[in-house]
Write an enzyme that holds these catalytic residues in place. Structure first.
Site, PDB file in Angstrom:
ATOM      1  N   ASP A  92       0.865  -1.168   0.000  1.00  0.00           N
ATOM      2  CA  ASP A  92       0.000   0.000   0.000  1.00  0.00           C
ATOM      3  C   ASP A  92       0.905   1.223   0.000  1.00  0.00           C
ATOM      4  O   ASP A  92       2.001   1.200   0.551  1.00  0.00           O
ATOM      5  CB  ASP A  92      -0.920   0.009   1.210  1.00  0.00           C
ATOM      6  CG  ASP A  92      -1.893   1.184   1.140  1.00  0.00           C
ATOM      7  OD1 ASP A  92      -2.206   1.616   0.021  1.00  0.00           O
ATOM      8  OD2 ASP A  92      -2.309   1.684   2.203  1.00  0.00           O
ATOM      9  N   SER A  93       0.411   2.293  -0.600  1.00  0.00           N
ATOM     10  CA  SER A  93       1.233   3.482  -0.821  1.00  0.00           C
ATOM     11  C   SER A  93       1.485   4.309   0.435  1.00  0.00           C
ATOM     12  O   SER A  93       2.453   5.045   0.524  1.00  0.00           O
ATOM     13  CB  SER A  93       0.513   4.378  -1.815  1.00  0.00           C
ATOM     14  OG  SER A  93      -0.760   4.738  -1.290  1.00  0.00           O
ATOM     15  N   GLY A  94       0.572   4.173   1.408  1.00  0.00           N
ATOM     16  CA  GLY A  94       0.604   5.073   2.555  1.00  0.00           C
ATOM     17  C   GLY A  94      -0.598   6.011   2.521  1.00  0.00           C
ATOM     18  O   GLY A  94      -0.769   6.839   3.415  1.00  0.00           O
ATOM     19  N   GLY A  95      -1.418   5.851   1.513  1.00  0.00           N
ATOM     20  CA  GLY A  95      -2.632   6.666   1.416  1.00  0.00           C
ATOM     21  C   GLY A  95      -3.547   6.466   2.613  1.00  0.00           C
ATOM     22  O   GLY A  95      -4.196   7.408   3.078  1.00  0.00           O
ATOM     23  N   PHE A  96      -3.566   5.262   3.116  1.00  0.00           N
ATOM     24  CA  PHE A  96      -4.407   5.007   4.287  1.00  0.00           C
ATOM     25  C   PHE A  96      -3.880   5.746   5.505  1.00  0.00           C
ATOM     26  O   PHE A  96      -4.643   6.186   6.355  1.00  0.00           O
ATOM     27  CB  PHE A  96      -4.495   3.511   4.585  1.00  0.00           C
ATOM     28  CG  PHE A  96      -5.420   3.192   5.732  1.00  0.00           C
ATOM     29  CD1 PHE A  96      -6.800   3.294   5.582  1.00  0.00           C
ATOM     30  CD2 PHE A  96      -4.929   2.802   6.972  1.00  0.00           C
ATOM     31  CE1 PHE A  96      -7.665   3.017   6.636  1.00  0.00           C
ATOM     32  CE2 PHE A  96      -5.784   2.519   8.031  1.00  0.00           C
ATOM     33  CZ  PHE A  96      -7.157   2.620   7.854  1.00  0.00           C
ATOM     34  N   ASP A 146      -2.809   8.093  -2.681  1.00  0.00           N
ATOM     35  CA  ASP A 146      -4.132   8.715  -2.728  1.00  0.00           C
ATOM     36  C   ASP A 146      -4.435   9.380  -1.391  1.00  0.00           C
ATOM     37  O   ASP A 146      -3.680   9.235  -0.433  1.00  0.00           O
ATOM     38  CB  ASP A 146      -5.216   7.659  -3.028  1.00  0.00           C
ATOM     39  CG  ASP A 146      -5.339   6.617  -1.893  1.00  0.00           C
ATOM     40  OD1 ASP A 146      -4.349   6.408  -1.165  1.00  0.00           O
ATOM     41  OD2 ASP A 146      -6.419   6.028  -1.754  1.00  0.00           O
ATOM     42  N   GLN A 194     -11.437   6.549  -5.547  1.00  0.00           N
ATOM     43  CA  GLN A 194     -12.033   7.145  -4.354  1.00  0.00           C
ATOM     44  C   GLN A 194     -13.433   7.673  -4.690  1.00  0.00           C
ATOM     45  O   GLN A 194     -14.029   7.255  -5.660  1.00  0.00           O
ATOM     46  CB  GLN A 194     -11.116   8.260  -3.821  1.00  0.00           C
ATOM     47  CG  GLN A 194      -9.830   7.727  -3.176  1.00  0.00           C
ATOM     48  CD  GLN A 194     -10.073   7.038  -1.833  1.00  0.00           C
ATOM     49  OE1 GLN A 194     -11.125   7.172  -1.218  1.00  0.00           O
ATOM     50  NE2 GLN A 194      -9.091   6.257  -1.394  1.00  0.00           N
ATOM     51  N   ASP A 271      -7.964  -7.297   1.441  1.00  0.00           N
ATOM     52  CA  ASP A 271      -6.988  -7.368   2.526  1.00  0.00           C
ATOM     53  C   ASP A 271      -7.641  -6.742   3.733  1.00  0.00           C
ATOM     54  O   ASP A 271      -8.544  -5.920   3.595  1.00  0.00           O
ATOM     55  CB  ASP A 271      -5.711  -6.584   2.191  1.00  0.00           C
ATOM     56  CG  ASP A 271      -5.917  -5.101   2.425  1.00  0.00           C
ATOM     57  OD1 ASP A 271      -6.561  -4.468   1.579  1.00  0.00           O
ATOM     58  OD2 ASP A 271      -5.471  -4.570   3.463  1.00  0.00           O
ATOM     59  N   HIS A 340      -5.451 -19.184  13.312  1.00  0.00           N
ATOM     60  CA  HIS A 340      -6.800 -19.699  12.997  1.00  0.00           C
ATOM     61  C   HIS A 340      -7.537 -18.755  12.053  1.00  0.00           C
ATOM     62  O   HIS A 340      -8.097 -19.183  11.046  1.00  0.00           O
ATOM     63  CB  HIS A 340      -7.643 -19.893  14.258  1.00  0.00           C
ATOM     64  CG  HIS A 340      -9.105 -19.971  13.929  1.00  0.00           C
ATOM     65  ND1 HIS A 340      -9.705 -21.115  13.455  1.00  0.00           N
ATOM     66  CD2 HIS A 340     -10.056 -18.999  13.880  1.00  0.00           C
ATOM     67  CE1 HIS A 340     -10.972 -20.852  13.146  1.00  0.00           C
ATOM     68  NE2 HIS A 340     -11.217 -19.572  13.405  1.00  0.00           N
TER      69      HIS A 340
END
Length: 376
Positions: A92-96, A146, A194, A271, A340
């Site tokens: 992931d780019s780091g947008g989150f 993003d 988005q 994910d 699990h």
RNA sequence: GGGGAGAUACCAAAGUGGCCAACUGGGGCAGACUGUAAAUCUGCUGGCGUACGCCUUCGUAGGUUCGAAUCCUGCUCUCCCCA
């Protein structure tokens, strides 16, 4: 071509496919365990491969950039070699983090300036250096930088944010096309669609992203506070707009039920931190429903953790024992529960693939979702 | 035998006339968690009630006071020191 569709459900948009990467083939629909800092928390690679059957895992550009840093990852020969994982990876780019670390960042046209959550140091991600960073990390699939907007954003803000994400996307694409992989294998680039919970914005975002003709498309900005029904609605809005011959990745989703509903709406990749984080916090997902293993009701339940489970932990440990480990604060508790849950998530998508191929996915899904959402 | 200290809710431990159903920590019970600042966070933890509230509590039996976990007296028990 990196995606090949191999089966289509008759009653829904669910489909099966194969994604080809230089680190192996991924069967879709697939769930990708999250390994933010270069580790799927609490899980050995051996178990990830042999017991959980993970086909691809995630890393996070923001976190890896801060620690251990690009210098070390580069010297190691890329993230695959650094962490000794030879199967596909996605970063992931780091947008989150633009979203989740909102208090520590500032967004400008140029990019996003962060304060490190570790030491307070200041760093800037631009679309260009973010692509470079992901080139250096070396994931098989890399994501656009993003701005992930909150689920309750106003239309006006969501529009403004989307416009910026789109300008960043164009810069990412240009830079991606002008640079090469560093470690001798191909990297794929996914734009992120988005638009918050607004159909007109989602449509605008999808058309723009598709016009850039990329390897696959991610749907971002969902499961970030909006009602679940809105999330499903947005996926439905996007379905006719995204190309059928490219993989679709619903970022950050979700519960097993969310995943089956996503698959029914044409999503190929998922994910989520839920199986590991909630596992560490004592929550188990099973075909019968969700279990809070710390609850007293399990104290004397000497049955196996999950009689239908596929993981060795399911065949080895009892509910009473696992509860004891949680109550006692033993780290083995978190490991068993994570193992699990991940094995369960991978078995959920595997079952889904089987039912899609068998042609009865939609009816099977309806029954399965109801059970999955039960609290035991 | 003599002297001293103390007894507070499941445990530990504050509180020494009204703001006390009683700080805080542990334990217990429950909840949250969705592109990981999370092996984290939140709530409850005398009884009944959603709640305002009502009822029963601070070793025990009495007493003083408008009012007591807090002051006085007897009793019971615990710990420490000396013999």
């Amino acid at each position: 071509m990196i995606f090949e569709k191999i089966a289509q459900d008759a009653q829904s948009n669910a489909r099966c496919g194969l994604i080809y990467t230089n680190h192996g083939v991924i069967e879709t629909p697939i769930f990708m365990p999250v390994g933010t800092i270069g580790s799927v928390k609490g899980i050995y690679h051996k178990d990830l491969k042999e017991d959980i059957n993970a086909q691809i895992i995630l890393g996070n550009t923001y976190h890896l950039f801060l620690r251990p840093g690009l210098n070390i990852i580069n010297k190691a020969g890329g993230l695959h070699k650094f962490i000794s994982w030879d199967k596909p990876m996605l970063t992931d780019s780091g947008g989150f983090q633009v979203f989740s670390l909102a208090a520590n960042r500032k967004i400008t046209e140029e990019g996003c300036t962060f304060r490190s959550h570790i030491d307070g140091s200041k760093h800037t991600f631009t679309p260009e250096n973010n692509v470079d960073t992901q080139r250096m990390i070396g994931a098989d699939i890399i994501m656009a930088l993003d701005e992930c907007t909150p689920g309750d954003a106003e239309h006006s803000y969501a529009l403004k944010s989307l416009k910026l994400t789109q300008r960043w996307l164009e810069r990412c694409v240009t830079h991606f096309d002008n640079t090469q992989p560093l470690y001798g294998y191909k990297q794929f680039f996914f734009p992120i669609v988005q638009g918050c919970v607004y159909p007109d914005l989602r449509k605008m975002a999808a058309e723009h992203a598709v016009s850039l003709n990329r390897d696959g498309y991610a749907i971002g900005g969902l499961s970030v506070g909006e009602p679940t029904e809105k999330m499903y609605e947005m996926i439905e809005v996007l379905h006719p707009l995204l190309p059928l011959d490219k993989p679709r990745y619903l970022m950050g989703v979700g519960t097993p039920a969310n995943i089956l509903e996503g698959i029914a709406r044409g999503i190929d990749m998922f994910d989520c931190v839920m199986p590991t984080r909630n596992g560490r916090n004592g929550m188990l997902f099973t075909w019968e429903g969700m279990i809070n293993i710390r609850n007293k009701k399990w104290a004397e339940d000497f049955s196996l953790i999950d009689s239908l489970g596929t993981s060795f932990v399911d065949r080895t440990y009892t509910k009473a024992y696992l509860r004891h480990l949680f109550v006692a604060g033993e780290m083995l508790a978190a490991q068993i529960a994570s193992e699990h849950n991940l094995a369960f998530y991978l078995s959920v998508v595997k079952e889904a693939r089987m039912h899609i191929k068998a042609g009865d996915f939609a009816t099977w899904k309806t029954v399965a979702v109801k059970k999955l959402e039960t609290k035991l």
